[in-house]
Scaffold this motif. Structure first.
Motif, mmCIF file in Angstrom:
data_model
loop_
_atom_site.group_PDB
_atom_site.id
_atom_site.type_symbol
_atom_site.label_atom_id
_atom_site.label_comp_id
_atom_site.label_asym_id
_atom_site.label_seq_id
_atom_site.Cartn_x
_atom_site.Cartn_y
_atom_site.Cartn_z
ATOM 1 N N LEU A 478 0.850 -1.188 -0.005
ATOM 2 C CA LEU A 478 -0.132 -0.081 0.001
ATOM 3 C C LEU A 478 0.875 1.237 0.076
ATOM 4 O O LEU A 478 1.992 1.321 0.492
ATOM 5 C CB LEU A 478 -0.835 -0.026 1.332
ATOM 6 C CG LEU A 478 -1.649 -1.252 1.684
ATOM 7 C CD1 LEU A 478 -2.399 -1.052 3.094
ATOM 8 C CD2 LEU A 478 -2.639 -1.796 0.441
ATOM 9 N N GLY A 479 0.175 2.224 -0.550
ATOM 10 C CA GLY A 479 1.064 3.638 -0.694
ATOM 11 C C GLY A 479 1.894 4.108 -1.846
ATOM 12 O O GLY A 479 1.967 2.935 -2.783
ATOM 13 N N ALA A 480 2.097 5.247 -1.938
ATOM 14 C CA ALA A 480 2.950 5.693 -3.263
ATOM 15 C C ALA A 480 4.050 4.859 -3.582
ATOM 16 O O ALA A 480 5.058 4.879 -2.526
ATOM 17 C CB ALA A 480 2.967 7.022 -3.116
ATOM 18 N N GLY A 481 4.351 4.513 -4.766
ATOM 19 C CA GLY A 481 5.576 3.667 -5.213
ATOM 20 C C GLY A 481 5.728 2.216 -4.774
ATOM 21 O O GLY A 481 6.767 1.779 -5.151
ATOM 22 N N SER A 482 4.645 1.822 -3.976
ATOM 23 C CA SER A 482 4.814 0.405 -3.424
ATOM 24 C C SER A 482 4.291 -0.479 -4.637
ATOM 25 O O SER A 482 3.501 -0.063 -5.589
ATOM 26 C CB SER A 482 3.942 0.078 -2.316
ATOM 27 O OG SER A 482 2.506 0.343 -2.754
ATOM 28 N N ILE A 483 4.884 -1.944 -4.796
ATOM 29 C CA ILE A 483 4.458 -2.844 -5.661
ATOM 30 C C ILE A 483 4.007 -4.100 -4.909
ATOM 31 O O ILE A 483 4.656 -4.601 -4.209
ATOM 32 C CB ILE A 483 5.914 -3.265 -6.391
ATOM 33 C CG1 ILE A 483 6.277 -2.015 -7.077
ATOM 34 C CG2 ILE A 483 5.499 -4.336 -7.412
ATOM 35 C CD1 ILE A 483 7.868 -2.164 -7.746
ATOM 36 N N THR A 484 2.910 -4.552 -5.242
ATOM 37 C CA THR A 484 2.110 -5.728 -4.613
ATOM 38 C C THR A 484 2.772 -6.919 -5.660
ATOM 39 O O THR A 484 2.649 -6.701 -6.745
ATOM 40 C CB THR A 484 0.439 -5.661 -4.722
ATOM 41 O OG1 THR A 484 0.094 -4.657 -3.934
ATOM 42 C CG2 THR A 484 -0.146 -7.073 -4.527
ATOM 43 N N LYS A 485 3.071 -7.996 -5.024
ATOM 44 C CA LYS A 485 3.474 -9.043 -5.602
ATOM 45 C C LYS A 485 2.679 -10.313 -5.085
ATOM 46 O O LYS A 485 2.667 -11.147 -4.121
ATOM 47 C CB LYS A 485 4.915 -9.316 -5.270
ATOM 48 C CG LYS A 485 5.814 -10.248 -5.856
ATOM 49 C CD LYS A 485 6.981 -10.761 -5.543
ATOM 50 C CE LYS A 485 8.004 -9.407 -5.716
ATOM 51 N NZ LYS A 485 9.384 -9.824 -4.931
ATOM 52 N N GLY A 486 1.784 -10.794 -6.428
ATOM 53 C CA GLY A 486 1.186 -11.940 -6.169
ATOM 54 C C GLY A 486 1.709 -13.544 -6.373
ATOM 55 O O GLY A 486 2.295 -13.458 -7.425
ATOM 56 N N VAL A 487 1.884 -14.136 -5.433
ATOM 57 C CA VAL A 487 2.550 -15.538 -5.567
ATOM 58 C C VAL A 487 1.260 -16.543 -5.509
ATOM 59 O O VAL A 487 0.695 -16.642 -4.608
ATOM 60 C CB VAL A 487 3.474 -15.940 -4.369
ATOM 61 C CG1 VAL A 487 4.103 -17.297 -4.573
ATOM 62 C CG2 VAL A 487 4.456 -14.788 -4.409
ATOM 63 N N PHE A 488 1.057 -17.322 -6.677
ATOM 64 C CA PHE A 488 -0.078 -18.330 -6.837
ATOM 65 C C PHE A 488 0.526 -19.626 -6.663
ATOM 66 O O PHE A 488 1.692 -19.886 -6.957
ATOM 67 C CB PHE A 488 -0.574 -17.673 -8.176
ATOM 68 C CG PHE A 488 -1.306 -16.426 -8.336
ATOM 69 C CD1 PHE A 488 -2.493 -16.362 -7.880
ATOM 70 C CD2 PHE A 488 -0.592 -15.580 -8.953
ATOM 71 C CE1 PHE A 488 -2.926 -14.882 -7.814
ATOM 72 C CE2 PHE A 488 -0.966 -14.134 -8.881
ATOM 73 C CZ PHE A 488 -2.209 -13.887 -8.417
ATOM 74 N N PRO A 489 -0.509 -20.546 -6.464
ATOM 75 C CA PRO A 489 -0.203 -21.820 -6.253
ATOM 76 C C PRO A 489 0.450 -22.445 -7.517
ATOM 77 O O PRO A 489 1.401 -23.561 -7.356
ATOM 78 C CB PRO A 489 -1.318 -22.716 -6.174
ATOM 79 C CG PRO A 489 -2.375 -21.620 -5.632
ATOM 80 C CD PRO A 489 -1.963 -20.080 -6.081
ATOM 81 N N ASP A 490 0.398 -21.887 -8.507
ATOM 82 C CA ASP A 490 0.897 -22.716 -9.765
ATOM 83 C C ASP A 490 2.297 -22.218 -10.184
ATOM 84 O O ASP A 490 2.790 -22.078 -11.160
ATOM 85 C CB ASP A 490 -0.070 -22.608 -11.067
ATOM 86 C CG ASP A 490 -0.264 -21.055 -11.538
ATOM 87 O OD1 ASP A 490 0.096 -20.261 -10.606
ATOM 88 O OD2 ASP A 490 -1.043 -20.881 -12.249
#
Length: 522
Positions: A478-490
């Motif tokens: 969350l917040g300016a400049g942040s990067i969400t990284k989703g790690v999935f089961p596959d």
């Protein structure tokens, strides 16, 4: 691999600037440029596309140009070092008769691997690295590895059932990693597996909150940060937008287990005590903290730390903080723009201890401008006297977006330096404080081609630091400049970014939330 010479056999000198990489294919562009920067940090490589309209390439006298040709059966690497004549420039597209007078070194490789496969790429990088090693006489500690996560290779191979001996052989034989760095990667991977064993990988996630404000911007910094003085009147507006993102993200994650929380920046303690209370209260009200194993806040700059702020952090359940000097040499602090004294660092650390924090990390940067081994040894002794619970040792990385890049242009690349001796001083200092290495990552353009290592005492490890590097768990940011990284089961990893500009983040907050929704609802 073969090598041929044309003309006079001369050596590349350390002050040469690689101007052009001419290739008939653009594959491996990133790896080529990253390896060249590792051998010659002062170079600024430029790779021409095969259909480039540039035809009249001229070589400044003594400045090498590289030509890379991918043939059906053979790959040829030729380095033109300039002719031995008196001309200031010469045309790269001379006739064959003229070309024979030009000094060049030629390396060849006949691949056994199928083009387009990971094995082909690894073999090419090995060929390119060995060519540059022979050309320069330089051996890099991490060999031909250009990624930022060496320990991920060790983690992945052991999870696939490979023995430590097989993993070590792969790192040394394929990637030409040194004996010492191979042992370090295996040691850390072994420790990481144990530390992460209690986490909820598939059903869990970690949370990052970015506060993009700092007292001042440091010389080396390329993170999203804005001087708090100029934004003081709009911090409340930023927190309002952040709260909007917090509410929607909490709903998206309501069925998942929150393992770790990390508030970084910038410098989160640039906020006032009241603003910190507002932020922490909102987070704890929106998210389920029942299973949180670690709650970190980067206190960071000593000139942003007060007793009132520390009490707010502790009373809201923060379990781990960082008090980051980077160096304990005052002249360097002044040069890099930290705007605080060594004495303030010591006072802030003692204050945090007195209030009750029992897990305090300190960050150091090795290779800062003007510092030598004696300076680093002095810093380590000062840190040992404070006795932190963890120590994060960074090897200076020169980022284009930082002021340091311009400073180096004006003062020369030799004005900053990191060596194996300096890295060893820090490692021995950590060991003397009963710390062991528990995570590691690398960055582009690192001084000495070394690494960043986190050291910690038993059970004081920064779990979030491991997660962000090993990519084992989804990290919602969350917040300016942040990067969400989703790690999935596959084993897919997908990212979505928030805009860096604070004003744009506030104006486009609904768009940031929608980006996150699309990623997390998969």
């Amino acid at each position: 691999m073969g090598k041929r010479h044309r003309g006079v056999n001369t050596e590349l000198s350390g002050d040469m600037k690689m101007q052009i990489i001419r290739s008939n294919k653009t594959q491996f562009e990133y790896d080529i440029q990253a390896l060249l920067k590792s051998f010659y940090p002062e170079w600024e490589p430029r790779m021409l596309a095969p259909d480039s309209e540039v035809r009249d390439i001229r070589i400044l006298k003594g400045q090498p140009v590289m030509s890379l040709f991918f043939g059906e059966e053979e790959v040829t690497l030729e380095i033109f070092c300039g002719s031995s004549g008196a001309a200031e420039t010469e045309d790269l597209h001379k006739s064959e008769a003229q070309e024979g007078k030009r000094d060049s070194h030629v390396y060849t490789w006949r691949p056994l691997e199928q083009a387009g496969t990971p094995a082909y790429k690894n073999a090419f990088k090995r060929f390119f690295y060995l060519s540059m090693q022979e050309e320069t006489g330089i051996t890099l500690p991490w060999g031909n590895l250009t990624g930022i996560r060496p320990t991920k290779i060790a983690m992945t191979m052991t999870e696939q059932g490979k023995s430590e001996e097989e993993t070590a052989a792969y790192l040394k034989d394929m990637h030409l990693v040194s004996e010492e760095k191979t042992a370090l990667a295996l040691d850390i991977a072994r420790r990481e597996r144990r530390i992460l064993s209690a986490l909820h990988y598939e059903k869990g996630y970690s949370l990052y909150v970015g506060i993009p404000f700092c007292p001042t911007t440091c010389l080396y910094c390329s993170f999203t940060s804005y001087p708090i003085g100029a934004w003081k009147k709009r911090v409340g507006e930023y927190l309002t937008a952040l709260e909007r993102e917090i509410d929607d993200t909490a709903r998206l994650c309501r069925d998942k287990i929150l393992d770790t929380v990390y508030i970084g920046g910038g410098t989160p303690t640039s906020l006032s005590a009241e603003e910190l209370e507002r932020l922490l209260g909102k987070l704890k009200g929106a998210f389920d903290f029942r299973h949180v194993q670690e709650f970190t806040v980067e206190a960071g700059r000593a000139d942003s730390i007060t007793e009132e702020k520390l009490r707010v952090l502790l009373e809201n359940g923060v379990t781990r903080i960082s008090v980051n000097p980077q160096t304990m040499k005052q002249e360097t602090l002044d040069l890099i723009g930290r705007r605080h004294t060594v004495e303030q660092v010591e006072e802030a650390f003692h204050l945090a201890r007195k209030i009750g924090f029992d897990n305090i990390n300190m960050d150091l940067i090795l290779g800062l401008p003007g510092e030598n081994a004696a300076d680093v040894a002095h810093t380590i002794e000062e840190v040992k006297a404070l006795s932190p619970d963890a120590l994060t040792v960074h090897s200076l990385a020169v980022k284009r977006a930082s002021k340091l890049g311009k400073w180096i242009e004006e003062n020369g690349a030799t004005a900053y330096n990191n060596t194996e001796e300096i890295m060893d001083i820090a490692a021995r200092g950590a060991a003397a404080m009963d710390m062991v290495p528990y995570y590691l990552y690398r960055q582009k353009n690192m001084s000495g081609n070394f690494e960043n290592v986190g050291y910690s005492r038993q059970d004081k490890y920064g779990i979030y630091n491991i997660l962000i590097n090993e990519e084992k768990q989804t990290i919602v940011a969350l917040g300016a400049g942040s990067i969400t990284k989703g790690v999935f089961p596959d084993n897919r990893i997908e990212r979505c970014e928030n805009v860096k500009d604070v004003a744009q983040y506030m104006e486009r907050i609904e768009e940031m939330i929608e980006r996150k929704r699309r990623l997390l609802e998969q």
